[in-house]
Design an enzyme around this catalytic site. Sequence first.
Site, mmCIF file in Angstrom:
data_model
loop_
_atom_site.group_PDB
_atom_site.id
_atom_site.type_symbol
_atom_site.label_atom_id
_atom_site.label_comp_id
_atom_site.label_asym_id
_atom_site.label_seq_id
_atom_site.Cartn_x
_atom_site.Cartn_y
_atom_site.Cartn_z
ATOM 1 C CE1 TYR A 54 -3.698 2.574 1.093
ATOM 2 C CE2 TYR A 54 -1.791 3.615 2.110
ATOM 3 C CZ TYR A 54 -3.090 3.683 1.668
ATOM 4 O OH TYR A 54 -3.798 4.860 1.774
ATOM 5 C CD GLU A 103 -5.768 4.483 -1.038
ATOM 6 O OE1 GLU A 103 -5.892 4.747 0.169
ATOM 7 O OE2 GLU A 103 -6.690 4.017 -1.728
#
Length: 381
Positions: free
Chosen positions: A101, A189
Amino acid sequence: MDLFEYQGKQYFARFDIPVSAGGVAHTVDEAVAVAEKAGYPVVVKAQVQVGGRGKAGGIKLANNADEVRTHAGNIIGMDIKGHLVKRVWVENASDIAEEYYASFTLDRAAKKHLLMLSAEGGVEIEEVAAKNPDAILLQHIDPTVGLDAAAAKAAAVKARIPEKAQQGVADILVKLYRCFTEGDCDLAEINPLILKPTGEVHALDAKVSLDGNADYRHPEWEEFAKTVELDAREQLAREKGLQYIGLDGTVGIIANGAGLAMSTLDVVNQVGGTAANFLDIGGGANADLMAGALEVINSDQKVKAIFINIFGGITRGEEVANGIVEAMKRVDLRAPIVIRLDGTNAEQGREILAGAGIPESKLTSKPTMLEAAQAAVALAK
Ligand code: GDP
Ligand code: MN
């Protein structure tokens, strides 16, 4: 402005962040055409601005045209958490060794950029944060210093990204940071950021939110703006040139000036009500603007009372009053109006309203903001 995954990936590609080859499709036939070009296997992905698409059945692997037909047919038109799927993104499927992530956001309190990096990707980051907060590296970046290759590498090490992926992750972090800053994002993101069995690191998903205040320097954003999905009220307001944000409450609000509009929301809350919207009609409060504002609020079935809060500065009270009288002839309102009119020529404005022959059940005038809020909230209950 929030982007769809496919738009986020197009944005990433401008900053040289590796994404899979693919295309967007609005129909099953288009999906097959994209798949044929991308090469099988492909992944068919629902394009909605909500996470957890995979779990909801909105992401499917397809090995041939028939499977693309089946999956695209099922996914287009699907409802995912209240979002209707109008299009799919079809891309060349990736082999995944590991999922990480990475994101950049702005930490307003710290006045710094914030990097979030974790070796545990693929699942929602909120889930990781709740179960295993130590697995997420939170690192501030001084915007006047930026993020260079060495700092990115150090962050990858600190986040316990496995050694074989550290360099690849660091390279992407530098590019993603450029995308975030030069690309004027509020959020950039990648989840999951994947390591392929071949050793390459690659963005498998994209969540990008653009900072609307910077749109003047990005003419290319116009293409993204076309697909922005507003609720029906916001759509109508935009067409009428109003600064409107839909909320969930029962008191419709019209105010002049963003500051006063926000204060009005606060006062409505303070006296136990809930606002149906934020609406700033700006400096001019002529009949056209007033009618437009009332029409948008009137289209909201939840609205039980309308609170018009005007402080006349440049805007004159009699103009506002004439605007309201004229607007009420044009729009058949479902809810009563409570008005507080103050400032320049307020007295004249109140006289015009009182003399217009509008019944008390449709329009009442109160001398202060607080009293007007109380009256509107009482009517909404
Ligand atoms: P989200 O659930 O809405 O965030 O959608 P993502 O794009 O993040 O995809 C969810 C999950 O689907 C990923 O974490 C992967 O496990 C899986 N997935 C997506 N694309 C691919 C792919 O190309 N190959 C494989 N093997 N899995 C994929
Ligand atoms: Mn994802």
